[in-house]
Design an enzyme around this catalytic site. Structure first.
Site, PDB file in Angstrom:
ATOM      1  N   GLY A 276     -32.888 118.893  89.476  1.00 28.87           N
ATOM      2  CA  GLY A 276     -33.149 117.774  88.567  1.00 28.87           C
ATOM      3  C   GLY A 276     -34.124 118.222  87.496  1.00 28.87           C
ATOM      4  O   GLY A 276     -33.759 118.530  86.352  1.00 28.87           O
ATOM      5  N   CYS A 356     -54.398  98.110  81.416  1.00 26.52           N
ATOM      6  CA  CYS A 356     -55.686  97.709  81.993  1.00 26.52           C
ATOM      7  C   CYS A 356     -55.920  98.343  83.348  1.00 26.52           C
ATOM      8  O   CYS A 356     -55.969  97.669  84.377  1.00 26.52           O
ATOM      9  CB  CYS A 356     -55.749  96.190  82.063  1.00 26.52           C
ATOM     10  SG  CYS A 356     -55.673  95.500  80.422  1.00 26.52           S
ATOM     11  N   GLU A 357     -56.003  99.648  83.370  1.00 25.02           N
ATOM     12  CA  GLU A 357     -56.339 100.407  84.574  1.00 25.02           C
ATOM     13  C   GLU A 357     -57.003 101.688  84.091  1.00 25.02           C
ATOM     14  O   GLU A 357     -56.509 102.316  83.150  1.00 25.02           O
ATOM     15  CB  GLU A 357     -55.076 100.817  85.344  1.00 25.02           C
ATOM     16  CG  GLU A 357     -54.273  99.662  85.840  1.00 25.02           C
ATOM     17  CD  GLU A 357     -53.675  99.897  87.223  1.00 25.02           C
ATOM     18  OE1 GLU A 357     -54.103 100.817  87.950  1.00 25.02           O
ATOM     19  OE2 GLU A 357     -52.773  99.115  87.557  1.00 25.02           O
TER      20      GLU A 357
HETATM   21  N1  LLP Z   1     -32.669 116.377  96.097  1.00 23.03           N
HETATM   22  C1  LLP Z   1     -33.385 115.456  96.758  1.00 23.03           C
HETATM   23  C2  LLP Z   1     -32.930 115.009  98.062  1.00 23.03           C
HETATM   24  C3  LLP Z   1     -34.550 114.943  96.189  1.00 23.03           C
HETATM   25  O1  LLP Z   1     -35.261 114.031  96.839  1.00 23.03           O
HETATM   26  C4  LLP Z   1     -34.955 115.395  94.909  1.00 23.03           C
HETATM   27  C5  LLP Z   1     -36.170 114.878  94.280  1.00 23.03           C
HETATM   28  C6  LLP Z   1     -34.162 116.347  94.255  1.00 23.03           C
HETATM   29  C7  LLP Z   1     -33.019 116.829  94.881  1.00 23.03           C
HETATM   30  C8  LLP Z   1     -34.477 116.884  92.888  1.00 23.03           C
HETATM   31  O2  LLP Z   1     -35.653 117.598  92.832  1.00 23.03           O
HETATM   32  P1  LLP Z   1     -36.035 118.352  91.463  1.00 23.03           P
HETATM   33  O3  LLP Z   1     -35.020 119.452  91.247  1.00 23.03           O
HETATM   34  O4  LLP Z   1     -36.022 117.356  90.388  1.00 23.03           O
HETATM   35  O5  LLP Z   1     -37.389 118.910  91.686  1.00 23.03           O
HETATM   36  N2  LLP Z   1     -41.328 111.988  90.719  1.00 23.03           N
HETATM   37  C9  LLP Z   1     -41.768 113.323  91.065  1.00 23.03           C
HETATM   38  C10 LLP Z   1     -40.691 114.150  91.697  1.00 23.03           C
HETATM   39  C11 LLP Z   1     -40.031 113.472  92.887  1.00 23.03           C
HETATM   40  C12 LLP Z   1     -38.892 114.261  93.429  1.00 23.03           C
HETATM   41  C13 LLP Z   1     -38.071 113.399  94.307  1.00 23.03           C
HETATM   42  N3  LLP Z   1     -36.935 114.035  94.848  1.00 23.03           N
HETATM   43  C14 LLP Z   1     -42.348 113.985  89.818  1.00 23.03           C
HETATM   44  O6  LLP Z   1     -42.368 113.373  88.762  1.00 23.03           O
HETATM   45  O7  LLP Z   1     -42.831 115.125  89.890  1.00 23.03           O
END
Ligand code: LLP
Length: 428
Positions: A276, A356-357
């Site tokens: 992702g 407001c935080e």
């Molecule tokens: N597969 C699963 C099962 C996941 O839970 C996730 C991300 C991905 C793939 C993709 O991971 P990536 O390639 O994007 O690292 N909100 C957080 C990141 C949360 C990731 C959640 N799961 C941030 O902004 O750093």
């Protein structure tokens, strides 16, 4: 790393001037580079081509339907975690057979939607979920495939909120129990438990944790295979890093050259990746305008019109995002993006939003060219987990999203209105 660059002191996204886009859509706004999305996707596809992977873009990181459509056009599948993500992925033209569905809390209705769609794999996170999906598939007499998500107890060396593969996390089943679960549940007439899934966290800025995790699950797989169990699918999850800082993340080929020897020719029919962030983060910026400069107790604050509701990563994970003015004197064009970036004549600011935080802060004591009211600031590497984690907190309409292709910019999500804020509330 991406297609955002300064030309004569003015920030461009591909061949489009960021200031010109802002002239049309205002601030705050997310601006994405289509070329960056596609190039990042292609780099992963090509680096892992020796194992012919199914790439399931992790839609949670940036789920705008235009972006998903573009990636589906590249051949991408989708990693989804909810009925809503399934809906989006299908709307974007995604092929359900190339979708994997993870998540610890799938509801019956979501499971049924996924079965109706013909989902590729359920990535199963617990025995209770496994038994439930077995019941549902048996009731409906639908054959489907599943992978057991194994928690390999690996420290991915990332923020505690985004580490998922350590013992005692809520994700997957304990590696000690995985083998006996597959032995007990694999022989079901409708749910084919023929895969193993891991996703150990995000971002993981080295191949090493993958190597450790894969090595551990391969031992489980080999032991099962000896007794005739078929495990033909290995899903290694997502988590590849992104360049929040110049050259922070390994290249796709760096991960690939270490991971491929471990998984190639191991009898897997399907190797799945779920990237992702590595595709989306550097493909987007959040542009905000300086509303006020405030000096207080010897500190300077740049108060901007974006807030933590628009980009929550700094407050939630202490995440670093490089910030720089959209238009600068040429002597202030940055030659890299780093936390310690410095040059003569910079001034220290806390860059804060209007919420407001006190956590509503994008950067503390950040050195920037001198700012004044009206200046535009780009918050870089905001294409992943930016808009998708945004909210209407403080009754702020969510911002617009723009997709750039060379010198063309397209509004792919309009700025919400005040009416949007109350449209789901049943009045009267
Ligand atoms: N597969 C699963 C099962 C996941 O839970 C996730 C991300 C991905 C793939 C993709 O991971 P990536 O390639 O994007 O690292 N909100 C957080 C990141 C949360 C990731 C959640 N799961 C941030 O902004 O750093």
């Amino acid at each position: 790393m991406d297609r955002f660059e300064y030309r004569e002191g003015n920030l461009f996204c591909e061949d489009s001037s960021v200031a010109d886009i802002i002239g049309q859509v205002g601030t705050p706004v997310y601006i994405y580079s289509s070329q960056t999305f596609v190039e990042h996707y292609r780099k992963i596809a090509s680096a892992f081509s020796p194992v012919n992977p199914i790439i399931c873009y992790s839609i949670k990181c940036n789920s705008n339907i235009h972006i998903c459509r573009m990636l589906a056009g590249e051949g991408s599948g989708f990693d989804i975690v909810s009925g809503g993500e399934l809906f989006r992925a299908i709307q974007a033209g995604g092929d359900p057979a190339k979708m994997v569905y993870a998540g610890v809390g799938k509801t019956d209705s979501e499971i049924n939607q996924a079965l109706d769609a013909g989902i590729g794999w359920f990535n199963i996170e617990s025995v209770a979920e496994l038994e439930n999906i077995q019941c549902i598939t048996a009731d409906r007499k639908i054959v489907t495939r599943a992978a057991l998500r194994i928690n390999p107890d690996i420290d991915p060396k990332t923020h505690r909120h985004t580490a998922t593969g350590k013992k005692h996390s809520k994700f997957g089943v304990d590696i000690e129990e995985a083998e006996s679960i597959i032995r007990k549940y694999a022989k079901h007439p409708f749910l084919q438990l023929t895969g193993v899934h891991i996703h150990i966290g995000s971002p993981i800025n080295s191949a090493q944790p993958y190597i450790e995790a894969i090595t551990k699950v391969l031992a489980v797989i080999e032991s099962l295979r000896k007794d005739g169990f078929v495990i033909d699918t290995l899903d290694i999850g997502g988590g590849f890093g992104a360049d929040y800082v110049t050259n922070q993340a390994p290249l796709a080929e760096d991960y690939a050259k270490e991971i491929i020897p471990l998984i190639k020719d191991r009898g897997f029919k399907n190797i799945i990746l779920e990237p992702g962030r590595s595709i989306a983060a550097n493909a987007g910026i959040l542009v905000t305008r300086v509303l006020y400069i405030k000096e207080s107790a010897g500190k300077k604050f740049a108060i901007v019109d974006a807030g933590m509701n628009d980009l929550i990563r700094p407050v939630l994970y202490d995440a670093f995002h490089f910030i720089w003015p959209v238009n600068v004197d040429e002597k202030y064009v940055p030659n890299n993006r780093s936390e310690s970036f410095d040059m003569p004549g910079l001034v220290e600011y806390d860059v804060v939003g209007p919420i407001c935080e006190s956590g509503d802060c994008f950067a503390k004591a950040r050195k920037l060219p001198e700012l004044k009211r009206g200046d535009l600031l780009a918050i870089f590497s905001a294409g992943a987990y930016g808009f998708t984690m945004s909210s209407q907190y403080n009754s702020r309409p969510r911002v617009a999203e723009i997709l750039v292709r060379q010198n063309l910019s397209k509004l792919i999500r309009r700025r919400e209105t005040y009416q949007d804020l109350i449209s789901a509330e049943l009045l009267g």
